[in-house]
Design an enzyme around this catalytic site. Sequence first.
Site, PDB file in Angstrom:
ATOM      1  N   PHE A  83      35.418  35.721  47.042  1.00 16.83           N
ATOM      2  CA  PHE A  83      35.853  36.292  45.767  1.00 16.83           C
ATOM      3  C   PHE A  83      35.907  37.808  45.868  1.00 16.83           C
ATOM      4  O   PHE A  83      35.039  38.425  46.478  1.00 16.83           O
ATOM      5  CB  PHE A  83      34.879  35.878  44.660  1.00 16.83           C
ATOM      6  N   VAL A  84      36.935  38.396  45.282  1.00 12.38           N
ATOM      7  CA  VAL A  84      37.070  39.859  45.305  1.00 12.38           C
ATOM      8  C   VAL A  84      37.224  40.406  43.889  1.00 12.38           C
ATOM      9  O   VAL A  84      37.712  39.706  42.983  1.00 12.38           O
ATOM     10  CB  VAL A  84      38.285  40.300  46.165  1.00 12.38           C
ATOM     11  N   GLU A  96      51.885  39.538  40.909  1.00  9.68           N
ATOM     12  CA  GLU A  96      50.563  38.923  40.742  1.00  9.68           C
ATOM     13  C   GLU A  96      49.500  39.798  41.398  1.00  9.68           C
ATOM     14  O   GLU A  96      49.798  40.527  42.339  1.00  9.68           O
ATOM     15  CB  GLU A  96      50.548  37.576  41.493  1.00  9.68           C
ATOM     16  N   ASP A  97      48.267  39.670  40.959  1.00 10.46           N
ATOM     17  CA  ASP A  97      47.166  40.352  41.638  1.00 10.46           C
ATOM     18  C   ASP A  97      46.771  39.598  42.905  1.00 10.46           C
ATOM     19  O   ASP A  97      46.594  40.165  43.972  1.00 10.46           O
ATOM     20  CB  ASP A  97      45.956  40.523  40.705  1.00 10.46           C
ATOM     21  N   LYS A 108      46.000  39.219  33.323  1.00  5.49           N
ATOM     22  CA  LYS A 108      45.738  40.638  33.246  1.00  5.49           C
ATOM     23  C   LYS A 108      45.594  41.294  34.611  1.00  5.49           C
ATOM     24  O   LYS A 108      45.739  42.511  34.761  1.00  5.49           O
ATOM     25  CB  LYS A 108      44.440  40.876  32.464  1.00  5.49           C
ATOM     26  N   GLY A 109      45.264  40.510  35.625  1.00  6.50           N
ATOM     27  CA  GLY A 109      44.819  41.064  36.906  1.00  6.50           C
ATOM     28  C   GLY A 109      45.770  42.028  37.595  1.00  6.50           C
ATOM     29  O   GLY A 109      45.345  42.861  38.385  1.00  6.50           O
ATOM     30  N   LYS A 155      45.152  34.538  49.551  1.00  2.20           N
ATOM     31  CA  LYS A 155      44.120  33.803  50.294  1.00  2.20           C
ATOM     32  C   LYS A 155      44.802  32.569  50.889  1.00  2.20           C
ATOM     33  O   LYS A 155      44.784  31.488  50.292  1.00  2.20           O
ATOM     34  CB  LYS A 155      42.997  33.362  49.356  1.00  2.20           C
ATOM     35  N   ARG A 191      37.192  45.497  36.668  1.00  2.72           N
ATOM     36  CA  ARG A 191      38.604  45.786  36.956  1.00  2.72           C
ATOM     37  C   ARG A 191      38.817  47.262  37.285  1.00  2.72           C
ATOM     38  O   ARG A 191      39.774  47.623  37.951  1.00  2.72           O
ATOM     39  CB  ARG A 191      39.482  45.450  35.740  1.00  2.72           C
ATOM     40  N   ASP A 247      45.515  32.535  45.089  1.00  3.11           N
ATOM     41  CA  ASP A 247      44.331  31.858  45.628  1.00  3.11           C
ATOM     42  C   ASP A 247      44.706  30.395  45.895  1.00  3.11           C
ATOM     43  O   ASP A 247      45.216  30.066  46.969  1.00  3.11           O
ATOM     44  CB  ASP A 247      43.208  32.028  44.596  1.00  3.11           C
ATOM     45  N   ASP A 292      39.022  40.906  38.347  1.00  3.54           N
ATOM     46  CA  ASP A 292      37.800  40.851  37.541  1.00  3.54           C
ATOM     47  C   ASP A 292      36.891  39.696  37.912  1.00  3.54           C
ATOM     48  O   ASP A 292      37.298  38.740  38.590  1.00  3.54           O
ATOM     49  CB  ASP A 292      38.174  40.679  36.068  1.00  3.54           C
TER      50      ASP A 292
HETATM   51  P1  IMP Z   1      45.256  30.596  41.647  1.00  2.71           P
HETATM   52  O1  IMP Z   1      45.958  29.870  40.552  1.00  2.71           O
HETATM   53  O2  IMP Z   1      44.063  29.833  42.148  1.00  2.71           O
HETATM   54  O3  IMP Z   1      46.176  31.046  42.760  1.00  2.71           O
HETATM   55  O4  IMP Z   1      44.588  31.868  41.026  1.00  2.71           O
HETATM   56  C1  IMP Z   1      45.293  32.898  40.556  1.00  2.71           C
HETATM   57  C2  IMP Z   1      44.460  33.732  39.606  1.00  2.71           C
HETATM   58  O5  IMP Z   1      43.051  33.517  39.744  1.00  2.71           O
HETATM   59  C3  IMP Z   1      44.682  35.161  39.941  1.00  2.71           C
HETATM   60  O6  IMP Z   1      45.784  35.689  39.258  1.00  2.71           O
HETATM   61  C4  IMP Z   1      43.374  35.804  39.543  1.00  2.71           C
HETATM   62  O7  IMP Z   1      43.404  36.173  38.188  1.00  2.71           O
HETATM   63  C5  IMP Z   1      42.340  34.728  39.746  1.00  2.71           C
HETATM   64  N1  IMP Z   1      41.636  34.882  41.047  1.00  2.71           N
HETATM   65  C6  IMP Z   1      41.756  34.126  42.157  1.00  2.71           C
HETATM   66  N2  IMP Z   1      40.968  34.565  43.150  1.00  2.71           N
HETATM   67  C7  IMP Z   1      40.331  35.650  42.639  1.00  2.71           C
HETATM   68  C8  IMP Z   1      39.383  36.575  43.195  1.00  2.71           C
HETATM   69  O8  IMP Z   1      38.945  36.509  44.361  1.00  2.71           O
HETATM   70  N3  IMP Z   1      38.991  37.564  42.371  1.00  2.71           N
HETATM   71  C9  IMP Z   1      39.429  37.703  41.078  1.00  2.71           C
HETATM   72  N4  IMP Z   1      40.311  36.873  40.535  1.00  2.71           N
HETATM   73  C10 IMP Z   1      40.771  35.845  41.312  1.00  2.71           C
END
Ligand code: IMP
Length: 178
Positions: A152-153, A99-100, A44-45, A131, A165, A103, A159
């Site tokens: 974390f943001v 993507e939002d 959803k982000g 990140k 959000r 990470d 969210d």
């Molecule tokens: P990844 O698989 O660890 O790269 O994470 C991706 C997903 O984790 C993103 O699409 C977000 O929904 C969530 N996410 C990662 N870091 C944050 C953050 O700092 N704030 C909010 N959501 C995050």
Amino acid sequence: MIINGMQSQVLFGKDAIASRVKQIASQINQDFHGQSLVIVGVLKGSFIFLADLLREIDLDVQTTFIQVKSYEGTASTGNIEIIQDIDADISDKEVLLVEDIVDTGLTVAAMLKHFTEKKPRSLKICSLLHKPDSQLNEIPIDYVGFSISKEFVIGYGLDLDGKFRQFPNILQLKSEVS
Ligand code: IMP
């Protein structure tokens, strides 16, 4: 402002976000000039970022969504579950995944694998936030709004357990407040 027991501070205000979104859109407009594009929003982000980005795109564009789940609280679970897949045929199409935030990069890796199997002509990734110090793989992100540290943001679509959000700014959560 204290959020869930954590101190927060504005990392990017809405004006800074709006001007960066315009820059990214103009780069995408240039790169895909004269081509059709399928934009896949990763829910959803990404929904607020995508809504703003899309209105700056002046290409022949088809928009669709995939919903995935990877996070609980502020920690990546590493398990990416596809809750709802796209409803568009992307074979032989130019595809841009929106993507939002990237990470650990595990979600993007799972998305690349998933979409490559659908045989697009090209597959690029756009993420509002990145990140780099948290990313566990080397997947290049083609369009990045802002690179940030590991904290974390929230806000502008991002969210914490489904909340916050709606904040127009992006806030960074700091250490716990006792
Ligand atoms: P990844 O698989 O660890 O790269 O994470 C991706 C997903 O984790 C993103 O699409 C977000 O929904 C969530 N996410 C990662 N870091 C944050 C953050 O700092 N704030 C909010 N959501 C995050």
